[in-house]
Write an enzyme that holds these catalytic residues in place. Structure first.
Site, PDB file in Angstrom:
ATOM      1  N   HIS A   1       0.816  -1.226   0.000  1.00 52.73           N
ATOM      2  CA  HIS A   1       0.000   0.000   0.000  1.00 52.73           C
ATOM      3  C   HIS A   1       0.845   1.270   0.000  1.00 52.73           C
ATOM      4  O   HIS A   1       0.425   2.318   0.478  1.00 52.73           O
ATOM      5  CB  HIS A   1      -0.903  -0.027   1.241  1.00 52.73           C
ATOM      6  CG  HIS A   1      -2.221   0.661   1.034  1.00 52.73           C
ATOM      7  ND1 HIS A   1      -2.481   1.907   1.524  1.00 52.73           N
ATOM      8  CD2 HIS A   1      -3.337   0.283   0.368  1.00 52.73           C
ATOM      9  CE1 HIS A   1      -3.727   2.265   1.208  1.00 52.73           C
ATOM     10  NE2 HIS A   1      -4.251   1.298   0.502  1.00 52.73           N
TER      11      HIS A   1
ATOM     12  N   HIS B   1      -7.477  -3.049 -10.711  1.00 49.83           N
ATOM     13  CA  HIS B   1      -7.735  -2.587  -9.337  1.00 49.83           C
ATOM     14  C   HIS B   1      -9.204  -2.165  -9.278  1.00 49.83           C
ATOM     15  O   HIS B   1      -9.698  -1.498 -10.190  1.00 49.83           O
ATOM     16  CB  HIS B   1      -6.817  -1.392  -9.089  1.00 49.83           C
ATOM     17  CG  HIS B   1      -7.018  -0.655  -7.816  1.00 49.83           C
ATOM     18  ND1 HIS B   1      -7.771   0.488  -7.724  1.00 49.83           N
ATOM     19  CD2 HIS B   1      -6.528  -0.884  -6.577  1.00 49.83           C
ATOM     20  CE1 HIS B   1      -7.730   0.944  -6.469  1.00 49.83           C
ATOM     21  NE2 HIS B   1      -6.981   0.129  -5.763  1.00 49.83           N
TER      22      HIS B   1
HETATM   23  O1  LIG Z   1      -7.768  -1.866  -3.262  1.00 54.71           O
HETATM   24  C1  LIG Z   1      -6.546  -1.624  -3.142  1.00 54.71           C
HETATM   25  O2  LIG Z   1      -5.627  -2.284  -3.679  1.00 54.71           O
HETATM   26  C2  LIG Z   1      -6.116  -0.496  -2.312  1.00 54.71           C
HETATM   27  O3  LIG Z   1      -4.919  -0.230  -2.222  1.00 54.71           O
HETATM   28  C3  LIG Z   1      -7.134   0.345  -1.620  1.00 54.71           C
HETATM   29  C4  LIG Z   1      -6.928   1.770  -2.030  1.00 54.71           C
HETATM   30  O4  LIG Z   1      -6.935   1.782  -3.407  1.00 54.71           O
HETATM   31  C5  LIG Z   1      -8.046   2.640  -1.485  1.00 54.71           C
HETATM   32  O5  LIG Z   1      -9.204   2.516  -2.297  1.00 54.71           O
HETATM   33  C6  LIG Z   1      -7.601   4.075  -1.444  1.00 54.71           C
HETATM   34  O6  LIG Z   1      -8.633   4.864  -0.921  1.00 54.71           O
HETATM   35 MG   LIG Z   2      -3.669  -1.475  -3.382  1.00 57.31          MG
END
Ligand SMILES: O=C(O)C(=O)C[C@@H](O)[C@H](O)CO
Ligand SMILES: [Mg+2]
Length: 382
Positions: free
Chosen positions: A185, A285
């Site tokens: 992250h 994503h």
């Molecule tokens: O789903 C993912 O891989 C994330 O890292 C979560 C991030 O994207 C959040 O949505 C940001 O607010």
């Molecule tokens: Mg992510």
């Protein structure tokens, strides 16, 4: 046919829906949003509407190029998310006008079903074994969780051991019955990523996501050379031009563009092909809503190198509404054995319950991501 009107709805939990109407009575939906900046993207969508209202919605490519190249300043999360939602809605209209799902317009399906994964563990990864155990019962076997809480640029063995211990607990509880991605992250510095990748290698995660911040993309190659764990990134890259650099450099095994951030279906379809040319997998994503997921699925069924689809059912961000709360055709989003079939309906394949969207838009929360701090008081990457 002509585009007549843009209407946007900010709704819980943190989503922005765009409804595009035409003079033929056909409506398209998109989900242009940057999590935490919904109002900013909403303003951008209405600024860009000037280039679209009055146009033939079938001219998706020319509208996309006009929206992108018509502004001297381009790219980045806000503008590319605004373009993404408009693009999704135009594909929705085109499919509905022709009576076919978008994947048919892109050459038809290359697979019968798409493997998905779901989040467990929350912002600060906890209760992973309990959460995975529950979902395993429900037929899911592929997961993603955050690798750590906030992590100092130089973290000692105790912090490293805390990250490893969570993964050990999952493997001890479930062995190889489950697969999981670990999302760093962007919380991990390049030096600490190298340490953690080495320590996590024996537990064979499916991938490690955002091993470093996207601003540190030059480390992907070096980190990949130091580990056998496939590295993934892409949610914070916004166009072919961002992705071409990381593909040329090498290091990523999976590209994870978000079709609600990276220019929509039109752009992500090109990014998937670029990835395939480099023998890199495509794993869109999608921690967002149903329109975003529907757009991802249209791409998953035409991209040969699509391997995994994220969805937001039960994700820790979905407070106040979950993935299918605004959807009429919920049965089409059924997940069996962790896999989802192609959405059968024309366009994006999602039927939005506009009455529930309008009701929810009356008191939409202004979601913000948390701002974390290290023990010394400095801002920590969330
Ligand atoms: O789903 C993912 O891989 C994330 O890292 C979560 C991030 O994207 C959040 O949505 C940001 O607010
Ligand atoms: Mg992510």
């Amino acid at each position: 046919m002509k585009v007549t009107r843009f209407t946007t709805y900010r709704v819980a939990p943190r989503w922005l829906f765009l409804k595009v109407e035409t003079d033929a009575g056909i409506t398209g939906w998109g989900e242009p949003v940057i999590e935490g900046r919904a109002r900013t993207v909403e303003a951008a969508v209405h600024e860009l509407a000037e280039y679209v209202v009055g146009r033939d919605p079938a001219q998706i490519n020319d509208i996309w190029q006009t929206l992108y190249r018509g502004g001297f300043y381009r790219g980045g999360p806000v503008l590319m998310s605004a373009i993404a939602g408009i693009d999704q809605a135009l594909w929705d209209i085109k499919g509905k006008a022709l009576g076919v799902p978008v994947y048919e317009l892109l050459g038809g399906r290359v697979r019968d079903r798409m493997r998905t994964y779901r989040w467990v563990g929350g912002d600060r990864p906890a209760e992973l074994v309990a959460a995975i155990g529950e979902q395993l019962e429900a037929g899911f076997d592929t997961f993603k969780f955050n690798g750590s809480e906030e992590l100092a640029m130089l973290a000692g063995p105790r912090a490293v051991d805390a990250v490893v211990a969570r993964v050990v607990a999952v493997r001890e509880a479930f062995g190889e019955r489950v697969d999981f991605g670990i999302d760093f992250h962007g919380r991990v510095s390049a030096p600490m990523a190298r340490v953690l990748l080495r320590e996590l290698e024996p537990f064979r995660p499916l991938f490690v996501e955002e091993p470093v911040l996207p601003e540190q993309a030059e480390h992907y190659r070096r980190l990949a050379d130091s580990t056998s764990i496939p590295l993934a990134a892409g949610e914070r890259m916004y166009s072919r031009f961002d992705f071409k650099r990381v593909l040329a450099e090498g290091g990523l095994a999976l590209l994870q563009p978000d079709p609600s951030h990276a220019g929509g279906i039109t752009e992500c379809h090109k990014i998937a092909a670029m990835a395939e040319a480099h023998d890199v997998a495509f794993a869109p994503h999608c921690p967002l809503g149903p329109i975003a997921l529907a757009a991802c699925l249209q791409l998953d069924f035409v991209a040969y190198n699509a391997v995994l689809q994220e969805h937001s059912i039960g994700i820790h961000y979905n407070q106040g509404a979950d993935l299918l709360d605004y959807v009429v055709n919920r049965e089409d989003f059924r997940i069996d054995g962790g896999c989802i079939a192609a959405l059968p309906r024309p366009g994006l394949g999602v039927e939005i319950d506009e009455a529930s969207v309008i009701a929810a838009s009356r008191d939409a929360p202004d979601w913000r991501n948390p701002v974390w701090r290290h023990a010394d008081g400095s801002v920590a990457e969330w």
